[in-house]
Design an enzyme around this catalytic site. Structure first.
Site, PDB file in Angstrom:
ATOM      1  N   SER A 233       0.760   9.839  -1.479  1.00  0.00           N
ATOM      2  CA  SER A 233      -0.215  10.468  -0.582  1.00  0.00           C
ATOM      3  C   SER A 233      -0.988   9.455   0.252  1.00  0.00           C
ATOM      4  O   SER A 233      -2.175   9.636   0.546  1.00  0.00           O
ATOM      5  CB  SER A 233      -1.199  11.359  -1.369  1.00  0.00           C
ATOM      6  OG  SER A 233      -0.509  12.364  -2.066  1.00  0.00           O
TER       7      SER A 233
ATOM      8  N   LEU B 267      -0.393   6.543   3.738  1.00  0.00           N
ATOM      9  CA  LEU B 267       0.483   6.282   4.874  1.00  0.00           C
ATOM     10  C   LEU B 267       1.672   5.430   4.457  1.00  0.00           C
ATOM     11  O   LEU B 267       2.810   5.673   4.863  1.00  0.00           O
ATOM     12  CB  LEU B 267      -0.297   5.584   5.984  1.00  0.00           C
ATOM     13  CG  LEU B 267      -1.307   6.445   6.744  1.00  0.00           C
ATOM     14  CD1 LEU B 267      -2.096   5.569   7.723  1.00  0.00           C
ATOM     15  CD2 LEU B 267      -0.618   7.573   7.490  1.00  0.00           C
ATOM     16  N   GLY B 268       1.425   4.422   3.639  1.00  0.00           N
ATOM     17  CA  GLY B 268       2.516   3.567   3.184  1.00  0.00           C
ATOM     18  C   GLY B 268       3.515   4.319   2.328  1.00  0.00           C
ATOM     19  O   GLY B 268       4.732   4.141   2.463  1.00  0.00           O
TER      20      GLY B 268
ATOM     21  N   SER C  66      -6.472  -0.366  13.345  1.00  0.00           N
ATOM     22  CA  SER C  66      -7.155   0.896  13.620  1.00  0.00           C
ATOM     23  C   SER C  66      -7.903   0.764  14.941  1.00  0.00           C
ATOM     24  O   SER C  66      -8.270  -0.343  15.354  1.00  0.00           O
ATOM     25  CB  SER C  66      -8.162   1.193  12.503  1.00  0.00           C
ATOM     26  OG  SER C  66      -9.041   2.237  12.858  1.00  0.00           O
TER      27      SER C  66
ATOM     28  N   GLY D 216       0.803  -1.216   0.000  1.00  0.00           N
ATOM     29  CA  GLY D 216       0.000   0.000   0.000  1.00  0.00           C
ATOM     30  C   GLY D 216       0.836   1.265   0.000  1.00  0.00           C
ATOM     31  O   GLY D 216       0.721   2.091   0.904  1.00  0.00           O
TER      32      GLY D 216
ATOM     33  N   TYR E 134     -15.853  -3.140   8.576  1.00  0.00           N
ATOM     34  CA  TYR E 134     -14.529  -2.547   8.775  1.00  0.00           C
ATOM     35  C   TYR E 134     -13.987  -2.944  10.141  1.00  0.00           C
ATOM     36  O   TYR E 134     -12.822  -3.351  10.274  1.00  0.00           O
ATOM     37  CB  TYR E 134     -14.627  -1.021   8.660  1.00  0.00           C
ATOM     38  CG  TYR E 134     -13.312  -0.305   8.880  1.00  0.00           C
ATOM     39  CD1 TYR E 134     -12.254  -0.467   7.998  1.00  0.00           C
ATOM     40  CD2 TYR E 134     -13.138   0.569   9.960  1.00  0.00           C
ATOM     41  CE1 TYR E 134     -11.053   0.205   8.183  1.00  0.00           C
ATOM     42  CE2 TYR E 134     -11.944   1.237  10.154  1.00  0.00           C
ATOM     43  CZ  TYR E 134     -10.905   1.056   9.265  1.00  0.00           C
ATOM     44  OH  TYR E 134      -9.708   1.716   9.461  1.00  0.00           O
TER      45      TYR E 134
END
Length: 328
Positions: free
Chosen positions: A35, A37-38, A164, A31, A191
């Site tokens: 733009s 996180l990865g 998360s 990932g 999720y």
């Protein structure tokens, strides 16, 4: 004494502290589109002169963009690319086979399972699994295990699973992970299920391979980072109320809180902490938040996501769903 890291710790502070640890390491990150996180994670750790950065994502154009940017800014860092669609077990197997064929990459020091999706409309993966469970858990579960030999060839192997605090939104629905084939689907519950799976997966890895093989594994919550593309598809005018209703179902205090965001340079600090901090070994399998080990009395940590019993149940279910056993 460990450094006093907290929610305000920046990526650059950690890179400065860990530069000698990162130097020369081989790090595989999923990932890594721009733009994200990865993408930010690999850009920051490149400053510390790792040996090899293996970049993995599903979009070839975005994968090449990140690779080109890194090679231009850090020409001394070796960059390898890997196309992988974590929603597809077929793609995962092909990607793992490719990694295992690289004779010039005999070991992987750190695997960062960063890629993921959030709160999407109901859809099934190619193999027939709810897409958030497939992409966020089953794909990483299979990929990690298929390349485990290369990970364990490292002198200090470590696996990071980006989760998360959204794990608060649902435990694992062991007997109905597909939400009655969509009839009872709730995007936030789905999720939550996938993020709970991330915590349990890291816990299982630590328990199965920690003492036996020296593997360290951690899950983490990066914080709320509005500048990434994770929630671009979400209509927040509608979905914020649905998220709050999902929280109310479990009596979560987030039902009434404002969501405080972080800039991306602080959002990836916990990634870097999980991947390299030397003091974490005493807390193998832990869930991390704001560059510290999560405290259930202060932080959002649900018991269903930290249970060894639930972790083993999920491991066995995951083996069944991917069609392969990993009896460590």
């Amino acid at each position: 004494m460990p450094a006093p890291y907290d929610a305000n710790t920046s990526a650059d502070e950690l890179i400065s502290d860990y530069v000698k640890i990162i130097e020369g390491k081989t790090i595989l990150t999923t990932g890594v589109s721009p733009s994200t996180l990865g993408g930010a994670f690999v850009q920051f750790i490149a400053k510390a002169n790792p040996g090899v950065l293996i970049l993995a994502t599903r979009n070839p154009a975005k994968l090449q963009q990140t690779a080109d940017e890194l090679s231009s800014a850090y020409p001394n860092v070796k960059v390898r690319t890997l196309k992988i669609d974590l929603a597809s077990l077929k793609s995962v197997r092909e990607a793992a086979k490719e990694v295992n064929s690289w004779d010039d990459v005999p070991s992987i020091d750190v695997l960062v399972n960063n890629a993921g999706i959030m709160a999407v409309d109901y859809q099934l993966s190619p193999e027939g699994f709810e897409s958030q469970l497939a992409t966020n858990h089953l794909g990483p579960f299979l990929f990690t295990n298929l390349i485990m030999k290369k990970i364990l060839a490292s002198k200090s192997p470590r696996v990071v699973v980006v989760s998360s605090d959204g794990h608060r939104l649902n435990p694992i629905r062991f007997d109905d992970y597909n939400f009655e084939e969509g009839k009872s689907y709730n995007r936030w519950f789905a999720y939550g299920q996938s993020k709970t799976a991330n915590l349990l997966f890291a816990l299982s890895l630590a328990q199965k391979l920690g003492l036996k093989s020296g593997l360290q594994a951690y899950s983490l919550h990066p914080g709320v980072i509005w500048s990434t593309h994770l929630g671009d598809h979400v209509n927040w005018d509608l979905q914020l109320d649905e998220l709050r209703n999902a929280d109310r179902t479990f009596g979560n205090p987030e039902s009434w809180k404002q969501y405080d965001g972080k800039p991306i340079e602080r959002g990836i600090a916990t990634h870097i902490y999980a991947a390299f901090d030397p003091s974490l070994k005493a807390n193998n399998g832990a869930y991390l938040i704001d560059t510290h080990v999560a405290d259930p009395l202060v932080d959002t940590v649900k018991p269903w996501a930290t249970s060894s019993f639930e972790a083993e149940r999920l491991w066995r279910l995951s083996e069944k769903l991917v069609g392969e056993e990993f009896p460590y």
